[in-house]
Design a protein around this motif. Structure first.
Motif, mmCIF file in Angstrom:
data_model
loop_
_atom_site.group_PDB
_atom_site.id
_atom_site.type_symbol
_atom_site.label_atom_id
_atom_site.label_comp_id
_atom_site.label_asym_id
_atom_site.label_seq_id
_atom_site.Cartn_x
_atom_site.Cartn_y
_atom_site.Cartn_z
ATOM 1 N N TYR A 85 5.443 19.592 -9.700
ATOM 2 C CA TYR A 85 4.869 21.005 -9.103
ATOM 3 C C TYR A 85 3.578 20.791 -10.266
ATOM 4 O O TYR A 85 3.398 20.057 -11.011
ATOM 5 C CB TYR A 85 5.084 21.946 -10.150
ATOM 6 C CG TYR A 85 6.962 22.529 -9.117
ATOM 7 C CD1 TYR A 85 7.199 22.194 -8.739
ATOM 8 C CD2 TYR A 85 7.678 23.379 -10.464
ATOM 9 C CE1 TYR A 85 8.232 22.251 -7.978
ATOM 10 C CE2 TYR A 85 8.704 23.948 -10.203
ATOM 11 C CZ TYR A 85 9.446 23.080 -8.827
ATOM 12 O OH TYR A 85 10.475 23.712 -8.704
ATOM 13 N N GLY A 112 -5.222 21.870 0.191
ATOM 14 C CA GLY A 112 -4.228 22.266 -0.168
ATOM 15 C C GLY A 112 -3.380 21.154 1.069
ATOM 16 O O GLY A 112 -1.994 20.834 0.808
ATOM 17 N N LYS A 113 -4.227 20.384 2.139
ATOM 18 C CA LYS A 113 -3.175 18.870 3.230
ATOM 19 C C LYS A 113 -3.458 17.970 1.857
ATOM 20 O O LYS A 113 -2.085 17.439 2.167
ATOM 21 C CB LYS A 113 -4.217 19.539 4.014
ATOM 22 C CG LYS A 113 -4.202 20.600 5.035
ATOM 23 C CD LYS A 113 -5.098 19.222 6.321
ATOM 24 C CE LYS A 113 -5.066 21.279 7.029
ATOM 25 N NZ LYS A 113 -6.080 20.812 7.989
ATOM 26 N N LYS A 116 -0.482 18.880 -0.133
ATOM 27 C CA LYS A 116 0.368 18.633 -0.236
ATOM 28 C C LYS A 116 0.881 17.114 0.243
ATOM 29 O O LYS A 116 2.000 16.688 0.274
ATOM 30 C CB LYS A 116 1.178 19.044 1.108
ATOM 31 C CG LYS A 116 2.031 19.292 2.205
ATOM 32 C CD LYS A 116 1.806 20.331 2.875
ATOM 33 C CE LYS A 116 3.298 20.374 3.486
ATOM 34 N NZ LYS A 116 3.556 21.497 4.764
ATOM 35 N N LYS A 121 5.169 20.391 -4.712
ATOM 36 C CA LYS A 121 6.107 20.758 -3.369
ATOM 37 C C LYS A 121 5.354 21.936 -3.569
ATOM 38 O O LYS A 121 5.989 23.144 -3.192
ATOM 39 C CB LYS A 121 8.068 20.567 -4.309
ATOM 40 C CG LYS A 121 7.618 18.827 -3.779
ATOM 41 C CD LYS A 121 8.457 19.325 -2.258
ATOM 42 C CE LYS A 121 8.632 17.540 -1.675
ATOM 43 N NZ LYS A 121 7.870 16.847 -2.215
ATOM 44 N N LYS A 122 5.166 22.864 -4.914
ATOM 45 C CA LYS A 122 4.547 24.132 -5.170
ATOM 46 C C LYS A 122 3.003 24.135 -6.099
ATOM 47 O O LYS A 122 3.205 22.740 -7.218
ATOM 48 C CB LYS A 122 5.786 24.968 -6.172
ATOM 49 C CG LYS A 122 6.239 26.058 -6.360
ATOM 50 C CD LYS A 122 7.425 26.826 -7.320
ATOM 51 C CE LYS A 122 7.029 28.025 -7.989
ATOM 52 N NZ LYS A 122 7.399 27.975 -8.050
ATOM 53 N N LYS A 138 -1.415 26.510 1.352
ATOM 54 C CA LYS A 138 -0.115 26.470 3.057
ATOM 55 C C LYS A 138 0.618 25.584 2.154
ATOM 56 O O LYS A 138 1.012 24.532 2.906
ATOM 57 C CB LYS A 138 -0.726 25.981 3.984
ATOM 58 C CG LYS A 138 -2.032 26.905 5.165
ATOM 59 C CD LYS A 138 -1.960 26.836 6.058
ATOM 60 C CE LYS A 138 -2.230 27.933 7.174
ATOM 61 N NZ LYS A 138 -4.313 27.636 7.370
ATOM 62 N N ILE A 139 0.810 26.342 0.921
ATOM 63 C CA ILE A 139 2.456 25.168 0.392
ATOM 64 C C ILE A 139 2.480 26.182 -0.983
ATOM 65 O O ILE A 139 1.570 27.175 -0.944
ATOM 66 C CB ILE A 139 1.315 23.932 -1.205
ATOM 67 C CG1 ILE A 139 0.298 23.031 -0.694
ATOM 68 C CG2 ILE A 139 3.052 23.574 -1.724
ATOM 69 C CD1 ILE A 139 -0.085 22.231 -1.030
ATOM 70 N N SER A 141 2.541 28.387 -3.484
ATOM 71 C CA SER A 141 1.813 28.930 -4.424
ATOM 72 C C SER A 141 2.293 30.213 -4.702
ATOM 73 O O SER A 141 2.426 31.338 -4.504
ATOM 74 C CB SER A 141 0.259 28.821 -3.739
ATOM 75 O OG SER A 141 0.643 28.020 -3.215
#
Ligand code: R5P
Length: 291
Positions: A85, A112-113, A116, A121-122, A138-139, A141
């Motif tokens: 995380y 975000g990309k 990831k 994972k978070k 886009k994870i 959050s």
């Protein structure tokens, strides 16, 4: 087996240690060597045993360096843990959450990309600039608020008929929350920022703030332009002292001096970004959300 292991990046080591203590989790420190060409080499003292690994690193300036450090740590630890995380107390690039002018890139989406791809994972963050920014990551959050702990600090200050002020309409929900917890009222100013020059202007013409102590509440201070303009405007309307409560005090260049010269009595911020004004600790808010 321990549930959590906390790793502190170099931008957030003090806060990371506090989070580890609250979670009763082992703390692992990281090392950093900067080469003459500006590249940095990151080392992790110990490879964590099987557990949920929490990497704590704010991405304040130097933003890209701190981000790359976070990505490097994550990419190393994801080899031994399937649950990594990222706690990013101050999320840099969150203001680049939409295409304001044609051709602009939504850089928070790129961040975000990268997170990831590195193996995050978070994500857990504090008072992110906008809900849109959180969505663009886009994870999975989560955003937690520092308003309660900031208000707790202000409750200890003897204030004259306090009024909470948001320097812009975009921040009014945050200011409303602050005012509700402090049990006082709030107003929001109308602000305009020129997207090309970055210059700020207050569009509100009249406010009734005479003889009241004011608390300007914002998520962040960068150049100080918004706070300086708001303070000058409020002072013209004969308020008493102007306090500033913000989560992230970046205070770039001469911001601290400019803010003081505009008439601000005191800035209180949190330790998402360490500095002279960061008097409020957010480790409890973060560890509560994690456990
Ligand atoms: C704007 O929408 C934000 O909430 C802050 O008010 C702003 O980003 C602060 O930037 P500066 O200190 O450069 O005016």
């Amino acid at each position: 087996m321990v549930k959590f292991t906390v790793i502190g990046g170099n931008a957030s080591s003090d806060l990371a240690k506090r989070i580890a203590r609250r979670l009763k989790a082992p703390y692992i420190k990281t090392g950093k060597k900067v080469f003459p060409d500006g590249e940095s080499k990151i080392t992790i003292d110990q490879i964590p045993k099987k557990s949920i690994v929490i990497v704590v690193q704010s991405t304040y300036p130097p933003v890209d360096t701190n981000l790359l450090e976070l990505l490097s740590i994550v990419s190393k630890v994801q080899k031994v843990s399937s649950k990594v995380y990222a706690v990013i107390p101050y999320m840099g690039y969150a203001r680049q959450d939409r295409e304001f002018l044609g051709g602009e890139i939504i850089t928070i989406g790129v961040v975000g990309k990268l997170l990831k791809a590195a193996g995050v994972k978070k994500i857990l963050t504090v008072d992110i600039h906008s809900k849109l920014a959180l969505k663009e990551l886009k994870i999975p959050s989560e955003n937690v608020s520092a308003m309660e702990v900031l208000v707790k600090h202000f409750k200890k200050i003897n204030m004259k008929n306090p009024l909470v002020v948001s320097p812009d309409l975009g921040g009014q929900e945050r200011a409303k929350k602050f005012a509700n917890i402090l049990k006082t009222d709030f107003i929001a100013l109308k602000k305009h920022r020129d997207r090309k020059t970055g210059k700020v202007e207050i569009l509100t013409r009249k406010v009734d703030v005479k003889n009241r102590d004011l608390i300007l509440v914002d998520d962040m201070i960068s150049t100080g332009g918004s706070i300086v303009k708001a303070t000058k405007f409020l002072k013209k309307h004969k308020c008493k002292r102007v306090f500033v409560a913000c989560t992230h005090a970046l205070l770039v260049n001469n911001a601290a001096k400019d803010i003081k010269n505009s008439g601000v009595y005191q800035i209180i911020s949190t330790n998402t970004i360490p500095g002279n004004s960061s008097k409020v600790d957010v480790s409890k808010v973060i560890s509560n959300a994690l456990s």
